[in-house]
Design an enzyme around this catalytic site. Structure first.
Site, short mmCIF file in Angstrom:
data_model
loop_
_atom_site.label_atom_id
_atom_site.label_comp_id
_atom_site.label_asym_id
_atom_site.label_seq_id
_atom_site.Cartn_x
_atom_site.Cartn_y
_atom_site.Cartn_z
CE LYS A 116 -3.95 1.88 2.21
NZ LYS A 116 -3.77 3.59 1.86
CD GLU A 123 -0.55 5.94 -3.72
OE1 GLU A 123 -1.46 5.73 -4.44
OE2 GLU A 123 -0.40 6.53 -2.65
S1 IVH Z 1 -6.45 -0.20 -4.78
C1 IVH Z 1 -10.89 0.61 -5.31
N1 IVH Z 1 -3.89 -0.86 -4.52
O1 IVH Z 1 -4.73 3.66 -1.09
C2 IVH Z 1 -9.74 0.61 -4.48
N2 IVH Z 1 -4.66 1.15 -3.71
O2 IVH Z 1 -8.28 4.21 -0.90
C3 IVH Z 1 -8.51 1.19 -5.51
N3 IVH Z 1 -3.10 2.69 -2.73
O3 IVH Z 1 -5.26 6.51 -2.11
C4 IVH Z 1 -7.31 1.35 -4.81
N4 IVH Z 1 -1.42 1.33 -2.72
O4 IVH Z 1 -4.07 5.54 -3.89
C5 IVH Z 1 -4.79 0.31 -4.38
N5 IVH Z 1 -1.90 -1.28 -4.39
C6 IVH Z 1 -2.66 -0.19 -3.81
C7 IVH Z 1 -2.46 0.78 -3.31
C8 IVH Z 1 -3.58 1.71 -3.27
C9 IVH Z 1 -1.74 2.62 -2.29
C10 IVH Z 1 -3.87 3.84 -2.17
C11 IVH Z 1 -4.63 4.57 -3.00
C12 IVH Z 1 -5.78 5.21 -2.50
C13 IVH Z 1 -6.01 4.65 -1.34
C14 IVH Z 1 -7.10 3.53 -1.22
#
Ligand code: IVH
Length: 712
Positions: free
Chosen positions: A139, A198
């Site tokens: 994440k 990201e």
């Molecule tokens: S999936 C439908 N995968 O986490 C959800 N999000 O609220 C789609 N983020 O600000 C997000 N790493 O930018 C996803 N490997 C990852 C991620 C990620 C960081 C962040 C994203 C967003 C928050 C999710």
């Protein structure tokens, strides 16, 4: 906006409400929660100086949500739950995403993940014992970017905004080399696609940028995330490019073919999509290292836990892992709420930092009389363990951070590093905090006549003429410890009882204990007395490197003991060694040599050693001593050393002094002549320069401490 008094009240209230498991579900609680959440949002987003961890914030947020779910009539328009996360400002053109980008639900432990797995099976109508395949990814802790490609060309890039509408930042995305300007989606018949990812800045790139900004007199960025999110939103793409932002992609949110049909159906699972994006030239997390397809939830849990340990050594900031159902049909079956997909969950790492109150200070006396101030803290959870005390090292450390009794302090514990105080929160002071006064006399000396001294250039106060017996007690504890004679069963508490019983007046007394008497002590019995007898029997036969190390001679630690034991046949022969003869032994410096000479010139010590010998303690070099092939890495003798960045456990002067005492020469700059660079927090250009010279050994502060331990 918030007075110091407001801040104190809101902080106290946050701590009270977050730990209250029986919070009344009423309007008063909802209003209080709303007020403190707004305050912490201000600390986080406006001041860029959060006072509580994300974990505590989420906890409070969930408490408010729970009340509002039960009593919707309590929802007020400015409740923090009613805010849609948004970073939109007036200054940028806004764009509508092709499909809304939702948030992620959080989880914090294995049970939460198991619950998530159960809910997936229920939603997808799988049997309870089915194994669902998941993809686990980092994440990333940066800024979200949404990229649109039409007919293989990058046509638009935007921020997440409020999830539906984002800010246009195409000009900045075009200068990021990890975002392809063209990608061959048409190869699979895709004409329009929206990707999410990201934008991040590598930790070491961030350090370089801040160093440069410092030199240019510009304001420093608080952390890589702020530098990245700010970089997405600069007006001038040159400013953005200068920050070295990289972009990972982690989701294909929307894809269509020429005839407008859903192109996502061309793929079977999420993993396949990410690999495909990697083939098209996008930056994706490394398979089986940073990301993994897991056969079931228990593999997911293992992978998440392993990354929790590794997060500090990763090149980028990550604040957790994201767990996603791999199979797309199963994802569709799970669906989404208006807030988050039901097929994905974020596993948040345990907070490394927390604020807590400093309750009191104890002054501990070490085996050679060093006085160490130790702060007692209101117990607090840090990266999975309860921390209730933390070393304050010495007077300089306390003064440089202006730490007072009653202060709220920010404590950090990352990886295996011992917890330390990052800073004091002066805005929470009530005026009743008490400055920490170093004692003038030994804290264990009831007569209060034994004056502590801080010798020229030393960081620590020492008691040079112990009359209270505390130093002897610490020496006994060290003598029996694992590093020294390794006497199993002789814990600190047991030694204390033996001393109080009047059985121990010197090391030799350990070897003439009366096991009959011991077996009659409360909580002991025949069996443990027998075990102790055996452990002491074993210790009598120890190598002389252990014996030498067990004596608490200043600076004669494990390593030097080993080196000396390899040269000397009989411990008492050391009476005939002078400084010159000792320094002829590899790696033994003049300071340690003098300490050894002083020790063996003191008749009292010779009597003690003879006494130990008469009790059967081995004083002759063993085979183990002779074959001790001591590796030369780790020695500081003849080496040049430099410290950079902020050290947490030492002042710069005391670290340099310690290194110098161990034979190192302190130098002022990085060059080919530098052997060791010790890096503290926020190390900058020196580290970067040193990394380019392959012969320089780079040590963290903790590694330096470990190295010194061998010598202490
Ligand atoms: S999936 C439908 N995968 O986490 C959800 N999000 O609220 C789609 N983020 O600000 C997000 N790493 O930018 C996803 N490997 C990852 C991620 C990620 C960081 C962040 C994203 C967003 C928050 C999710």
């Amino acid at each position: 906006m918030y007075t110091q008094e407001d801040q104190r009240r809101l902080y106290d209230l946050s701590k009270k409400l977050s730990s209250d498991d029986n919070l009344p579900q009423n309007s008063a609680s909802a209003l209080q929660l709303g007020e403190i959440l707004r305050y912490h949002e201000w600390r986080y987003y406006v001041q860029d100086d959060p006072q509580i961890s994300d974990y505590e914030y989420d906890l409070l947020f969930k408490k408010l949500e729970a009340i509002e779910n039960k009593f919707p009539e309590l929802i007020v328009p400015d409740s923090p739950t009613q805010r849609v996360g948004s970073d939109i400002s007036e200054a940028f053109k806004t764009v509508k995403h092709l499909i809304p980008m939702l948030s992620l639900e959080n989880s914090y432990n294995a049970e939460d993940l198991i619950d998530f797995d159960k809910s997936v099976k229920k939603l997808a109508d799988f049997p309870e014992d089915a194994q669902v395949e998941y993809v686990v990814e980092p994440k990333f802790d940066g800024g979200t970017i949404v990229l649109v490609y039409e007919n293989d060309n990058l046509v638009r890039a935007s921020t997440r905004g409020n999830g539906t509408i984002g800010e246009d930042m195409t000009h900045n995305a075009k200068v990021m080399h990890s975002i392809p300007l063209k990608a061959a989606f048409s190869g699979r018949g895709i004409t329009r696609v929206e990707l999410r990812g990201e934008a991040l800045i590598k930790k070491d790139t961030f350090d370089k940028i801040n160093k440069k900004r410092e030199a240019e007199g510009l304001q420093l960025f608080a952390n890589p995330r702020n530098a990245a999110t700010g970089g997405l939103r600069t007006k001038d793409a040159k400013d953005s490019a200068a920050r070295g932002i990289e972009a990972f992609v982690y989701q294909m949110g929307f894809a269509e073919t020429k005839d407008g049909s859903n192109a996502l159906l061309k793929f079977k699972n999420h993993h396949e999509i990410i690999e495909y994006l990697g083939e098209l030239g996008f930056k994706i997390p490394q398979n089986n290292i940073e990301t993994k397809v897991c056969k079931n939830i228990s593999e997911v849990i293992d992978f998440c836990n392993a990354w929790q340990e590794k997060r500090d050594i990763y090149d980028y900031e990550i604040d957790g892992m994201v767990v996603k159902v791999n199979d797309l049909q199963t994802q569709y079956a799970c669906g989404s709420t208006s807030h988050h997909p039901r097929w994905a969950v974020a596993f948040k790492f345990k907070a490394k930092q927390a604020t807590t109150q400093l309750l009191s200070v104890d002054f501990q006396v070490g085996k050679i009389g060093t006085i160490t101030p130790v702060a007692k803290l209101q117990p607090v959870q840090l990266a999975g363990v309860t921390v209730s005390s933390v070393s304050l090292h010495n007077e300089d450390f306390i003064n440089s951070k202006d730490i007072r009794i009653g202060d709220f302090v920010l404590v950090e514990r990352s990886g295996d590093v011992i917890p330390y105080i990052v800073k004091v929160l002066p805005e929470l002071r009530k005026g009743s905090e008490i400055p920490i006064r170093f004692p003038k006399f030994c804290p264990f000396d009831a007569t209060m006549t034994n004056v502590l001294v801080r010798e020229e250039g030393e960081a620590a106060y020492r008691c040079l003429n112990c009359i209270c017996g505390r130093q002897d007690f610490q020496k006994y504890v060290y003598h029996a410890s694992k590093d020294a004679m390794d006497i199993e069963g002789l814990s600190k508490a047991t030694i204390e009882r033996f001393v109080q019983a009047g059985w121990i007046h010197s090391f030799a007394d350990f070897y003439r204990l009366d096991y009959e008497k011991i077996s009659k002590l409360e909580g002991f019995g025949k069996r443990s007395a027998e075990n102790l007898k055996e452990a002491i029997e074993k210790a009598r036969k120890n190598s002389i490197q252990r014996v030498l190390n067990s004596l608490s001679i200043h600076h004669l630690g494990r390593r030097a003991s080993k080196l000396i034991a390899a040269e000397v046949d009989y411990v008492l022969d050391l009476q005939y060694y002078d400084v010159e003869k000792l320094t002829a032994i590899k790696e033994i410096g003049p300071v340690l040599a003098q300490n050894i000479v002083d020790y063996f010139s003191d008749e009292k010590n010779i009597t003690l050693l003879r006494d130990m010998e008469s009790c059967g303690v081995n004083m002759y070099a063993t085979e183990e001593d002779k074959k001790a092939a001591v590796s030369t890495t780790g020695s500081l003798l003849g080496k040049t050393i430099l410290f950079t960045g902020a050290l947490m456990q030492f002042t710069r002067e005391s670290a340099e002094k310690l290194a110098a005492e161990n034979g190192a020469t302190i130098v002022s700059g990085v060059s080919k002549n530098l052997n060791i660079l010790v890096v503290g927090e926020k190390a900058g250009s020196k580290l970067v320069k040193a990394q380019a010279i392959k012969t320089i050994q780079i040590l963290s502060e903790q590694e330096f401490v470990e190295l010194m331990k061998d010598w202490e």
